[in-house]
Motif scaffolding. Structure first.
Motif, PDB file in Angstrom:
ATOM      1  N   UNK A  49       0.828  -1.207   0.000  1.00  0.00           N
ATOM      2  CA  UNK A  49       0.000   0.000   0.000  1.00  0.00           C
ATOM      3  C   UNK A  49       0.866   1.263   0.000  1.00  0.00           C
ATOM      4  N   UNK A  50       1.973   1.215   0.738  1.00  0.00           N
ATOM      5  CA  UNK A  50       2.878   2.368   0.740  1.00  0.00           C
ATOM      6  C   UNK A  50       3.472   2.596  -0.643  1.00  0.00           C
ATOM      7  N   UNK A  51       3.960   1.531  -1.262  1.00  0.00           N
ATOM      8  CA  UNK A  51       4.545   1.668  -2.598  1.00  0.00           C
ATOM      9  C   UNK A  51       3.513   2.187  -3.597  1.00  0.00           C
ATOM     10  N   UNK A  52       2.275   1.704  -3.494  1.00  0.00           N
ATOM     11  CA  UNK A  52       1.222   2.176  -4.398  1.00  0.00           C
ATOM     12  C   UNK A  52       0.988   3.681  -4.234  1.00  0.00           C
ATOM     13  N   UNK A  53       0.921   4.138  -2.984  1.00  0.00           N
ATOM     14  CA  UNK A  53       0.672   5.561  -2.734  1.00  0.00           C
ATOM     15  C   UNK A  53       1.813   6.426  -3.266  1.00  0.00           C
ATOM     16  N   UNK A  54       3.048   6.000  -3.020  1.00  0.00           N
ATOM     17  CA  UNK A  54       4.198   6.775  -3.488  1.00  0.00           C
ATOM     18  C   UNK A  54       4.266   6.800  -5.014  1.00  0.00           C
ATOM     19  N   UNK A  55       3.888   5.709  -5.653  1.00  0.00           N
ATOM     20  CA  UNK A  55       3.895   5.670  -7.118  1.00  0.00           C
ATOM     21  C   UNK A  55       2.815   6.578  -7.703  1.00  0.00           C
ATOM     22  N   UNK A  56       1.626   6.550  -7.115  1.00  0.00           N
ATOM     23  CA  UNK A  56       0.480   7.246  -7.705  1.00  0.00           C
ATOM     24  C   UNK A  56       0.644   8.765  -7.701  1.00  0.00           C
ATOM     25  N   UNK A  57       1.243   9.308  -6.636  1.00  0.00           N
ATOM     26  CA  UNK A  57       1.293  10.764  -6.473  1.00  0.00           C
ATOM     27  C   UNK A  57       2.578  11.349  -7.047  1.00  0.00           C
ATOM     28  N   UNK A  58       2.407  12.433  -7.763  1.00  0.00           N
ATOM     29  CA  UNK A  58       3.567  13.127  -8.334  1.00  0.00           C
ATOM     30  C   UNK A  58       4.167  14.123  -7.353  1.00  0.00           C
ATOM     31  N   UNK A  59       3.334  14.693  -6.471  1.00  0.00           N
ATOM     32  CA  UNK A  59       3.774  15.712  -5.510  1.00  0.00           C
ATOM     33  C   UNK A  59       3.704  15.128  -4.099  1.00  0.00           C
ATOM     34  N   UNK A  60       4.845  15.070  -3.420  1.00  0.00           N
ATOM     35  CA  UNK A  60       4.916  14.377  -2.131  1.00  0.00           C
ATOM     36  C   UNK A  60       5.620  15.266  -1.108  1.00  0.00           C
ATOM     37  N   UNK A  61       5.052  15.294   0.105  1.00  0.00           N
ATOM     38  CA  UNK A  61       5.596  16.080   1.213  1.00  0.00           C
ATOM     39  C   UNK A  61       5.847  15.142   2.378  1.00  0.00           C
ATOM     40  N   UNK A  62       7.000  15.271   3.023  1.00  0.00           N
ATOM     41  CA  UNK A  62       7.230  14.426   4.188  1.00  0.00           C
ATOM     42  C   UNK A  62       8.498  14.787   4.928  1.00  0.00           C
ATOM     43  N   UNK A  63       8.537  14.381   6.179  1.00  0.00           N
ATOM     44  CA  UNK A  63       9.752  14.507   6.987  1.00  0.00           C
ATOM     45  C   UNK A  63      10.832  13.611   6.383  1.00  0.00           C
ATOM     46  N   UNK A  64      12.070  14.086   6.365  1.00  0.00           N
ATOM     47  CA  UNK A  64      13.173  13.324   5.776  1.00  0.00           C
ATOM     48  C   UNK A  64      13.560  12.183   6.705  1.00  0.00           C
ATOM     49  N   UNK A  65      12.757  11.121   6.662  1.00  0.00           N
ATOM     50  CA  UNK A  65      12.976   9.956   7.505  1.00  0.00           C
ATOM     51  C   UNK A  65      12.758   8.679   6.722  1.00  0.00           C
ATOM     52  N   UNK A  66      12.658   7.578   7.452  1.00  0.00           N
ATOM     53  CA  UNK A  66      12.618   6.244   6.835  1.00  0.00           C
ATOM     54  C   UNK A  66      11.484   6.074   5.836  1.00  0.00           C
ATOM     55  N   UNK A  67      10.310   6.593   6.155  1.00  0.00           N
ATOM     56  CA  UNK A  67       9.140   6.362   5.297  1.00  0.00           C
ATOM     57  C   UNK A  67       9.370   6.861   3.881  1.00  0.00           C
TER      58      UNK A  67
END
Length: 412
Positions: free
Chosen positions: A234-252
């Motif tokens: 599910x994580x890989x699917x979400x990261x693939x689907x979205x072109x614009x991503x915001x997040x803390x620079x950590x493991x996820x």
């Protein structure tokens, strides 16, 4: 710093025959140094097998008499072709970067090859087993748990050496994965926020200010995921689907490794972002912004020695960065008032005391209860934040029950 040659050379592998393998035995008073590992048929330690995280060896050899004594008893044998993949980490980020750093060879492996790991703790994390199953090798993964002789063991070079070396050959693994699983890619401009909202204070790296960011982005319609509540697929699917991503620079954010790239990324962090993030983004052709947002405060905060102190975000700088990334038309002054800063102090102190309690309980401290009562007289802690943590944290729940708290948070 690695040489120019090392950065751009082709990754290789070496095959050893009649190899002796031993399960890891943690060294006393060391957080990540072990005895055991991989030895040649004449009992020489194979040094490359010891480098499993970073540049320094994490495994040291047994002395020769100990090796002989191990094989005087029962031992296992693995026949056929076997590939050594290092230590199987329980930590998600180190799993993606370190555990999988030799698996670029998977596309060259035979259909019956065995993949072996050393293990720091018993069992395979669920996300790791899920990944191996998705890759189609789940039934061929073996953990070295007792003395073992392997007929033929191939040790590939590492494609990742944290925190500053990334070889593009790692992407051979992600391309192999994408040939098996074709996830929709970059098919929405809706921003994805990779939230740490469900991480447990006291156990995870805590970032003060993220609760406000979570609420703000939720309010403007961003898609929000909490990775720890999702399967790795599910994580890989979400990261693939979205072109614009915001997040803390950590493991996820390392899930980006299993995308086709060409994304717009906003990383924020209260600490220096490791160089490896930039190298990964360069290989993936991501357009990335790395926003340093550590707040340097001279305000009166609780000061305790713990493994990871909470970080306090520079809220005006973070909001300005979000506004530039998403064109939201934010007015930072609406959020950056004195009440917000005061609430950040309380949130910081609460997260720090919870971390301190967890670490002191693990050490068997008999003074932590009295210490907490002393600190609570001088500093204000967020009772609601503590109570929200207790259902997920048995150690903390027991601690506060013994202090006289009831489950509704009312002192007896």
């Amino acid at each position: 710093m690695l040489s120019f040659f090392n950065r751009y050379r082709q990754l290789k592998y070496k095959t050893h025959f009649d190899v002796r393998c031993f399960a890891l035995e943690r060294q006393r008073n060391s957080s990540f140094l072990f005895c055991g590992g991989i030895y040649s048929s004449d009992s020489r330690f194979i040094g490359e097998s010891a480098r499993v995280m970073g540049k320094k060896p994490s495994v040291v050899p047994y002395d020769p008499p100990t090796l002989v004594s191990f094989f005087n008893g029962d031992f296992e044998r693995i026949h056929g072709e076997t590939i050594f993949l290092g230590i199987l980490h329980n930590h998600f980020g180190h799993f993606l970067c370190d555990t999988l750093s030799r698996l670029w060879i998977v596309s060259q492996a035979g259909g019956s090859d065995t993949f072996v790991f050393l293990m720091t703790d018993a069992g395979i994390p669920k996300f790791a087993q899920d990944f191996f199953d998705l890759l189609g090798i789940g039934d061929r993964v073996r953990i070295i748990e007792r003395p073992t002789i392997i007929n033929s063991l191939t040790i590939p070079d590492r494609a990742v050496i944290y925190p500053d070396f990334f070889h593009s050959d790692y992407l051979k693994l992600s391309r192999y994965f994408s040939e098996i699983h074709s996830f929709p890619t970059n098919d929405t401009d809706e921003p994805l926020f990779v939230s740490r909202h469900e991480l447990i204070p006291g156990y995870s790296r805590y970032v003060v200010g993220e609760r406000l960011v979570h609420q703000l982005l939720k309010g403007v319609g961003a898609s929000i995921i909490c990775p720890e509540s999702l399967s790795i697929e599910q994580q890989f699917r979400a990261f693939n689907r979205h072109k614009n991503i915001i997040g803390y620079a950590g493991s996820a954010m390392h899930s980006l490794l299993f995308t086709s790239g060409e994304k717009n990324i906003l990383y924020y962090s209260g600490r220096t972002v490791p160089v490896i993030y930039r190298k990964i983004d360069d290989c993936l052709k991501n357009k990335a912004t790395y926003l340093p947002v550590q707040q340097r405060s001279d305000r009166r905060l609780l000061d305790l020695k713990v493994g990871f102190k909470p970080e306090i975000l520079d809220l005006p700088r973070l909001l300005s960065g979000l506004d530039a990334f998403l064109s939201l038309g934010l007015n930072p002054d609406e959020y950056c008032n004195k009440n917000a800063l005061d609430s950040f102090d309380v949130e910081y102190n609460t997260a720090l005391i919870l971390r301190y309690v967890v670490e002191q309980k693990a050490k068997g401290s008999t003074k932590i209860e009295s210490e907490f009562m002393t600190y609570s007289k001088d500093y204000h802690f967020d009772r609601e934040m503590i109570l929200a943590t207790l259902p997920k944290a048995p150690v903390l729940k027991q601690f506060f029950l013994e202090l006289g708290w009831d489950v509704s948070g009312v002192m007896r």
